[in-house]
Design a protein around this motif. Structure first.
Motif, PDB file in Angstrom:
ATOM      1  N   ALA A 147     -24.994  88.793 -32.329  1.00 25.60           N
ATOM      2  CA  ALA A 147     -24.045  88.797 -31.210  1.00 25.60           C
ATOM      3  C   ALA A 147     -24.674  88.481 -29.866  1.00 25.60           C
ATOM      4  N   ILE A 148     -25.701  87.696 -29.845  1.00 26.30           N
ATOM      5  CA  ILE A 148     -26.337  87.390 -28.565  1.00 26.30           C
ATOM      6  C   ILE A 148     -25.370  86.606 -27.674  1.00 26.30           C
ATOM      7  N   PRO A 149     -25.279  86.941 -26.412  1.00 29.13           N
ATOM      8  CA  PRO A 149     -24.368  86.224 -25.509  1.00 29.13           C
ATOM      9  C   PRO A 149     -24.779  84.756 -25.365  1.00 29.13           C
ATOM     10  N   PRO A 150     -23.850  83.899 -24.957  1.00 30.01           N
ATOM     11  CA  PRO A 150     -24.145  82.461 -24.847  1.00 30.01           C
ATOM     12  C   PRO A 150     -24.928  82.132 -23.588  1.00 30.01           C
ATOM     13  N   THR A 151     -26.175  82.546 -23.556  1.00 31.74           N
ATOM     14  CA  THR A 151     -26.995  82.313 -22.361  1.00 31.74           C
ATOM     15  C   THR A 151     -27.703  80.971 -22.387  1.00 31.74           C
ATOM     16  N   GLY A 152     -27.700  80.332 -23.555  1.00 27.21           N
ATOM     17  CA  GLY A 152     -28.436  79.089 -23.672  1.00 27.21           C
ATOM     18  C   GLY A 152     -29.908  79.312 -23.972  1.00 27.21           C
ATOM     19  N   LEU A 153     -30.322  80.572 -24.050  1.00 23.10           N
ATOM     20  CA  LEU A 153     -31.715  80.897 -24.326  1.00 23.10           C
ATOM     21  C   LEU A 153     -31.909  81.170 -25.812  1.00 23.10           C
ATOM     22  N   LYS A 154     -33.104  80.985 -26.276  1.00 24.27           N
ATOM     23  CA  LYS A 154     -33.435  81.372 -27.634  1.00 24.27           C
ATOM     24  C   LYS A 154     -33.539  82.892 -27.695  1.00 24.27           C
ATOM     25  N   ILE A 155     -33.339  83.448 -28.882  1.00 23.30           N
ATOM     26  CA  ILE A 155     -33.388  84.901 -29.060  1.00 23.30           C
ATOM     27  C   ILE A 155     -34.707  85.462 -28.532  1.00 23.30           C
ATOM     28  N   LYS A 156     -35.775  84.831 -28.903  1.00 21.92           N
ATOM     29  CA  LYS A 156     -37.102  85.314 -28.515  1.00 21.92           C
ATOM     30  C   LYS A 156     -37.255  85.362 -27.004  1.00 21.92           C
ATOM     31  N   THR A 157     -36.837  84.296 -26.330  1.00 24.40           N
ATOM     32  CA  THR A 157     -36.953  84.229 -24.869  1.00 24.40           C
ATOM     33  C   THR A 157     -36.058  85.267 -24.204  1.00 24.40           C
ATOM     34  N   TRP A 158     -34.827  85.398 -24.710  1.00 25.08           N
ATOM     35  CA  TRP A 158     -33.876  86.349 -24.126  1.00 25.08           C
ATOM     36  C   TRP A 158     -34.395  87.783 -24.229  1.00 25.08           C
ATOM     37  N   ILE A 159     -34.897  88.161 -25.398  1.00 22.57           N
ATOM     38  CA  ILE A 159     -35.413  89.519 -25.590  1.00 22.57           C
ATOM     39  C   ILE A 159     -36.581  89.784 -24.645  1.00 22.57           C
ATOM     40  N   LYS A 160     -37.500  88.839 -24.558  1.00 20.12           N
ATOM     41  CA  LYS A 160     -38.657  89.017 -23.678  1.00 20.12           C
ATOM     42  C   LYS A 160     -38.228  89.214 -22.229  1.00 20.12           C
ATOM     43  N   GLN A 161     -37.276  88.412 -21.786  1.00 22.12           N
ATOM     44  CA  GLN A 161     -36.814  88.517 -20.403  1.00 22.12           C
ATOM     45  C   GLN A 161     -36.155  89.872 -20.140  1.00 22.12           C
ATOM     46  N   GLU A 162     -35.302  90.296 -21.071  1.00 19.68           N
ATOM     47  CA  GLU A 162     -34.571  91.546 -20.860  1.00 19.68           C
ATOM     48  C   GLU A 162     -35.501  92.755 -20.865  1.00 19.68           C
ATOM     49  N   LEU A 163     -36.375  92.844 -21.843  1.00 23.22           N
ATOM     50  CA  LEU A 163     -37.218  94.036 -21.985  1.00 23.22           C
ATOM     51  C   LEU A 163     -38.355  94.075 -20.970  1.00 23.22           C
TER      52      LEU A 163
END
Length: 740
Positions: A237-253
């Protein structure tokens, strides 16, 4: 006969939905393995230290990745594939077994091969089986001890497994490439392609025996489970940010607190004043677990942010309140617009919309769906300070969905638990288990800690703790004069209002509060009513009306129930209250003379004849004894001393589903709190409006109603809520819900 289906193309999700992630079984598995791997890599050694794990990060990583790899293997069967292709209605013709149960049985059949990669196989197996929180029990029945349920009504006595398809073989090859599994596939039996009910039962018994013999590490297994649930949720359910899962998780955490931001919160609240010694002492605490023992209005919250300067910098902070009302007030009063923060409880979106705009909320439709819960929980991943109800954190141990989705934030946070003395025995037991397991910095705040509570906390922590008392100069101020009367003194109330005073009147039952409110209105008094039995959006409005009225330079009478004990940050000049239990009375007194007037103010107490609900005869007797124990002026220190010298010993319930020592393989939701006297329902008269609304907004129309004997006969809404008959329950925005 084997069903006619495209077996080479195995789905994990329906292609008919606007799916932004991978919908094939292999693609979804790759996404979840990548998500879990990234979570472990980003959180790193913090996972080991936060939970006191006795393993290497490499072993944790290998086990979590194996769990992610296995979690959806069971989708390679004809029943699931027909459901996801819309060729089977699961309500009319349920799958013979759930797909995650099939994953466990299938992976167990491949165990000799799977045990040759890094990680603990049975830990991964238990996590895979529990990732939908229906393994070994359920919310209604509790612990069943079963490795899944074989369902009746499926129309079949067997399921076919697509283990010989090109798609499933690709899944095996991915395991070789990514997990380092051997290229040669050796199985103890022939590759399974079909299971009859008898064969399923045999496998279930084998797996159950294996779990019983499994020398598990409870905390390690629980961390792996939480990682998988969080990783699967973001993979799905990752939001449509245009980012890859790996990149999104790193940015958020990687969004973490720095000391300047916390100081900004402190400075904005101080308004040029200096911190009290008590607040400075909290910031200088040398122990990982600190107890702040201080009364109402002594500055505990500001002291907690000073504590956070030492213990939350470089991570995140969870500030946990007992109720939704207090968490909303804590958010608005301290961190809103100061730090990247999120208000997190089941109806936070309603609070924020109404509290920040003042506009009436648009009508709602239905219960939050699973996607909405996930997306809301993901906010904590990239949030520095999360203001929430205590259930958002302690619910992790009871496998509640939202805390599990929040796990990556919980795993790198410090925690503040406020108003600990208000916890029931189940909630306090959950706190004790949390203290045993989680090795994070923790601040517990309470007006008083009873001797047995202190001993239980010390034992749970297992290392020295620091107890910091509140400011003596504030706690010893003579704030109250007790008056025990047989009936309410309306003349005294009217006199206080004539003198432009602010009166808080607290009743023990909603019906009593409504009666008092009607009497006040008939006398021409400026009265406001506030209790829990409103539609949620109306309750928010009444809460705000009361808080705002006490800030104005005008007389007001607020008539409330127990919601006043924690949810209202106000300072009354006169308190009128029915006798309740001692802790409840002390909380009510915390709203009287909160901002000290320079002398003691009157509190009038009168009897509650309705014994048994919500207080027992013994509760009311103890409350009366406390009132009678004081004849002169009373301070908060006096009340705390009385309570600690007259402790009511309780037996905290430390039983949890996650972190369970005995049946570590199980995973199903259980309640955080003791069962109460109310049930959340919808009103029949609201149904025409509700049917036109969106799913996310349905909580706005829920109302907590008395749990009566006929509740089993109430019809149920399509989204699960019971529906109260309009013949038995009336409603108005002014009075709330009332029995007819």
């Amino acid at each position: 006969m084997r069903p006619n289906l495209e077996p080479d193309f195995l789905l994990a999700k329906s292609r008919e939905k606007p799916w932004r992630g991978a919908y094939t079984l292999v693609g979804h598995t790759v996404a979840v393995v990548e998500a879990v791997t990234t979570l472990v890599d980003v959180l790193g050694d913090r996972l080991i230290s936060q939970f006191g794990l006795q393993c290497s990060l490499s072993h944790l990583r290998g086990t979590a990745r194996l769990a992610a790899y296995l979690h959806d293997w069971g989708k390679a069967n004809d029943h699931f594939q027909m459901v996801v292709r819309k060729n089977r209605n699961p309500l009319e013709s349920p799958q013979l077994i759930r797909h995650e149960v099939a994953s466990v049985l299938l992976a167990y059949s491949y165990r000799e091969w799977l045990q040759q990669c890094e990680g603990n196989f049975y830990t991964a197996l238990s996590a895979a089986g529990g990732h939908h929180l229906k393994f070994g029990g359920n919310a209604k029945k509790g612990d069943t001890g079963e490795i899944g349920e074989i369902r009746s009504g499926s129309g079949s006595d067997r399921i076919y497994l697509y283990t010989d398809t090109k798609n499933f073989k690709a899944l095996l090859k991915y395991g070789v490439k990514t997990l380092g599994l051997p290229r040669e596939l050796k199985l103890p039996r022939k590759r399974p392609t079909c299971w009859t009910v008898t064969e399923i039962k045999t496998l279930q018994n084998e797996v159950l025996e294996a779990f019983c013999d499994w020398p598990h590490d409870t905390v390690f297994a629980s961390v792996v489970k939480a990682l998988l649930v969080a990783g699967d949720s973001v993979g799905s359910a990752i939001p449509p940010t245009g980012l890859k899962i790996k990149t999104w998780i790193k940015q958020e955490l990687s969004t973490i607190l720095d000391i300047k931001e916390i100081q900004q919160v402190i400075d904005s609240r101080l308004g040029g004043k200096e911190l009290l010694n008590f607040q400075i002492n909290l910031g200088n605490s040398s122990k990982r677990v600190t107890l702040a023992r201080a009364g109402c209005g002594t500055g505990k919250t500001l002291g907690a942010y000073n504590w956070a300067k030492q213990y939350a910098v470089g991570g995140k902070l969870f500030f946990c309140y007992p109720t939704t009302g207090t968490s909303t007030e804590g958010f608005l009063d301290y961190v809103h617009d100061e730090i990247s923060s999120v208000l997190l409880h089941s109806r936070a979106d309603v609070d924020l919309e109404l509290a920040t705009t003042g506009e009436e909320a648009e009508a709602g439709d239905n219960q939050e769906d699973e996607l909405a819960k996930k997306l809301e929980s993901f906010q904590t991943w990239g949030t520095k300070v999360s203001i929430c109800t205590v259930d958002t954190v302690l619910g992790l141990q009871q496998c509640n969905r939202r805390p599990l989705y929040c796990f990556p934030a919980i795993a790198q946070s410090a925690f503040v638990f406020d108003e600990v003395h208000c916890y029931d025995e189940r909630l306090f037991g959950g706190l004790l288990r949390f203290l045993e397991v989680v090795k994070a910095p923790i601040l517990l705040m309470s007006a008083s800690f009873l001797p047995w509570q202190l001993e239980a906390i010390k034992k749970a922590v297992g290392e020295p703790i620091e107890i910091i008392p509140g400011p003596k100069e504030l706690e010893k101020l003579p704030r109250y004069r007790f008056n025990l009367v047989d009936t309410p003194d309306w003349q005294r109330v009217e006199q206080e209002l004539t003198n432009k005073g602010k009166v808080l009147w607290v009743c023990n039952q909603v019906g009593t509060a409504i009666d008092i409110y009607r009497e006040a209105k008939s006398r021409g008094l400026n009265a406001l009513l506030y209790h829990s039995r409103y539609r949620y959006e109306d309750r928010v409005k009444h809460h705000r009306d009361v808080v705002d009225a006490f800030k104005k330079d005008e007389p007001v009478l607020a008539i409330a129930t127990q919601v006043a004990e924690m949810s209202l940050d106000l300072s009354a000049t006169l308190l009128v209250s029915q006798i309740a239990d001692p802790p409840g009375l002390i909380q009510r007194l915390g709203r009287l003379n909160r901002r000290y007037s320079g002398h003691a103010l009157d509190a009038f107490f009168y009897p509650d004849t309705k014994t048994g609900f919500p207080y027992s005869k013994d509760n009311l007797k103890a409350g009366k004894e406390m009132i009678e124990a004081f004849t002169g002026e009373v301070s908060q220190a006096d009340l705390a001393a009385w309570l600690e010298n007259n402790p009511n010993q309780e037996n905290p319930d430390k039983e949890t589903v996650l972190f369970n020592t005995f049946r570590c393989w199980q995973m199903y939701p259980a309640p955080c709190r003791k069962a109460g006297h109310t049930i959340t329902a919808l009103l029949e008269q609201d149904l025409p409006q509700i049917e036109k609304m969106s799913a996310k907004l349905l909580p706005r129309y829920t109302v907590p109603l008395l749990l009566t004997k006929d509740v089993k006969e109430w019809p149920r809404h399509t989204k699960g809520y019971l529906i109260a008959s309009a013949d038995k329950w009336g409603y108005s925005e002014e009075l709330g819900a009332y029995e007819i």
